[in-house]
Scaffold this motif. Structure first.
Motif, short mmCIF file in Angstrom:
data_model
loop_
_atom_site.label_atom_id
_atom_site.label_comp_id
_atom_site.label_asym_id
_atom_site.label_seq_id
_atom_site.Cartn_x
_atom_site.Cartn_y
_atom_site.Cartn_z
N TYR A 92 65.54 70.92 73.75
CA TYR A 92 64.88 71.68 72.67
C TYR A 92 63.46 72.11 73.03
CZ TYR A 92 68.75 69.76 69.98
OH TYR A 92 70.00 69.42 69.52
N PRO A 97 60.74 74.42 65.08
CA PRO A 97 61.46 73.71 64.01
C PRO A 97 62.02 74.71 63.01
CG PRO A 97 59.09 73.43 63.78
CD PRO A 97 59.32 74.07 65.11
N THR A 98 63.28 74.56 62.68
CA THR A 98 63.95 75.48 61.76
C THR A 98 64.62 74.68 60.66
OG1 THR A 98 64.37 77.06 63.56
CG2 THR A 98 65.69 77.31 61.57
N ARG A 99 64.38 75.07 59.41
CA ARG A 99 64.96 74.34 58.29
C ARG A 99 65.08 75.24 57.07
NH1 ARG A 99 60.80 72.58 54.80
NH2 ARG A 99 58.69 72.70 55.67
N LYS A 100 65.84 74.76 56.09
CA LYS A 100 65.97 75.47 54.82
C LYS A 100 64.70 75.25 54.01
CE LYS A 100 70.42 76.90 54.78
NZ LYS A 100 70.87 78.25 54.43
N MET A 101 64.20 76.33 53.41
CA MET A 101 62.97 76.25 52.65
C MET A 101 63.13 76.95 51.31
SD MET A 101 60.24 77.14 55.70
CE MET A 101 58.84 76.83 54.62
N PRO A 140 67.40 83.21 61.09
CA PRO A 140 66.21 82.71 60.38
C PRO A 140 65.08 83.70 60.38
CG PRO A 140 66.40 81.66 62.55
CD PRO A 140 67.66 82.47 62.34
N LEU A 173 66.61 80.16 55.35
CA LEU A 173 66.51 79.51 56.66
C LEU A 173 65.32 80.11 57.39
CD1 LEU A 173 67.85 77.54 58.69
CD2 LEU A 173 69.13 79.49 59.58
N SER A 175 62.24 79.61 60.62
CA SER A 175 61.62 78.95 61.77
C SER A 175 60.12 78.91 61.51
CB SER A 175 61.92 79.72 63.06
OG SER A 175 63.30 79.69 63.36
N THR A 178 54.52 76.63 64.93
CA THR A 178 53.66 75.45 64.88
C THR A 178 52.35 75.63 65.62
OG1 THR A 178 54.91 74.56 66.77
CG2 THR A 178 55.59 73.86 64.58
#
Length: 363
Positions: A92, A97-101, A140, A173, A175, A178
């Motif tokens: 990775y 970082p990818t997540r549901k928001m 995303p 979804l 990304s 950071t």
């Protein structure tokens, strides 16, 4: 391993278990079960130093060397697990970082380039339906955290996907960028994504560039083009669309319909007789005409700008008719004798649709 065992045996060779006391020794009373009292050795009795159990379970080595060897084996096992985890993490490297928001925690960028009418088109309705059917966006969006507002984010790109999930009331979804991402880098990333997708209109592209210049994100058009990695001609043409008088833009049903070619011809006509063109603008405002017809009406008194377009209608490479679009935007289709009878109906429909698409591309 054998040398370690020998050294441990030599170090513990003279150790012995303590002797039992000659007289009973009163031990302190036991503490309540939830707080067991520590064991206190009787006075005058030496305490043997023991290694803590290296592993759990029913069988624990009783000698110092045995416990040390067991502890060493446990360390080797942990090191092996850590090496396996490091190998997984290596897969990775470089990813975000990818997540549901919650889409409500994400605000459009100050450089947002989507015109409000872009969210009222059939294309957006289709995108929204696809996202609803899939239960969320598959590709995303990209956001960056707002430093002064914990838990809040700013869109980098993906405004239509974000808007669709916001209207549907479902998570988006995303990304999360950071690293530090300045305004110029955000602007370049947004522009690059839009150009790669080729779904931004010339007007929206031009407004985006115009805003960047007005706010001194890029001091000059040349620096803007170089910073985005595009040609100076591309920037100039996009700005030409965005800089059309607002009254001219209002003649079209939507600013999204204005092409580079429209802007070039309108600007050339204004250079010849700006006052005459603006008079024609007042007659067109409030009407709902096709882009081709709007252009024809705007250029009515500008010789050389209006012309009829003629496109062949072909079936299997053979001409079966002609499509003519007049200066006023009217379209006439003429088929050759016998073509309407001999050619299959499906082939004729496909040929006419293709001719219409080619004629539209000329506008």
């Amino acid at each position: 391993m054998s040398s370690t065992r020998k050294r441990l045996e030599a170090l513990t060779a003279n150790l012995s278990l303590p002797q039992a006391p000659a007289q009973p020794v009163d031990l302190p009373k036991a503490a309540p079960p939830e707080e067991p009292a520590p064991h206190v050795a009787p006075a005058g009795i030496s305490v043997e130093t023991r290694f803590p159990p290296a592993v759990g379970g029913t069988h624990v080595p009783r000698t110092g060397p045995g416990q040390m060897l067991a502890f060493r084996g446990q360390i080797q096992q942990v090191e092996g697990e850590m090496a396996a985890l490091r190998e997984k993490l290596r897969q990775y490297e470089g990813s975000l970082p990818t997540r549901k928001m919650d889409p409500a925690t994400i605000r459009p960028s100050r450089w947002a380039n989507r015109h409000e009418t872009a969210f009222k088109t059939s294309e957006f309705a289709g995108l929204k339906a696809d996202i609803e059917h899939a239960g969320g966006n598959v590709q995303p969006i990209l956001v960056r955290p707002l430093k002064d507002e914990p838990g809040q984010f700013e869109l980098v790109f993906g405004h239509r996907r974000h808007r669709a999930t916001l209207e549907l009331g479902i998570p988006v979804l995303a990304s999360i960028w950071t690293d530090d991402l300045g305004d110029a880098a955000l602007f370049a990333a947004m522009d690059r994504e839009n150009r790669e997708r080729a779904d931004l209109s010339p007007y929206e592209q031009g407004v985006m560039y115009q805003r960047a210049l007005e706010e001194q994100l890029f001091p000059t058009q040349r620096q803007l083009a170089e910073g985005l990695g595009v040609s100076h001609t591309w920037v100039r043409k996009a700005l030409m669309v965005a800089q059309l008088p607002s009254a001219v833009v209002e003649c079209f049903r939507s600013p999204l319909e204005i092409s580079f070619r429209h802007a070039e011809q309108i600007n050339a006509a204004m250079a010849l007789d700006r006052r005459a063109l603006l008079k024609r603008v007042e007659k067109l405002r409030g009407q709902t005409l096709s882009p081709a017809l709007v252009l024809a009406r705007l250029l009515d008194a500008a010789p050389g700008f209006e012309r009829s377009e003629r496109v062949e209608v072909q079936v299997d490479g053979q001409k079966v008719g002609t499509l003519v679009r007049s200066k006023a935007g009217e379209v006439t289709i003429t088929l050759t004798p016998g073509a309407a009878i001999s050619a299959p109906l499906e082939s004729l429909e496909s040929a006419i649709s293709d001719a219409l698409r080619r004629a539209r591309s000329l506008s």
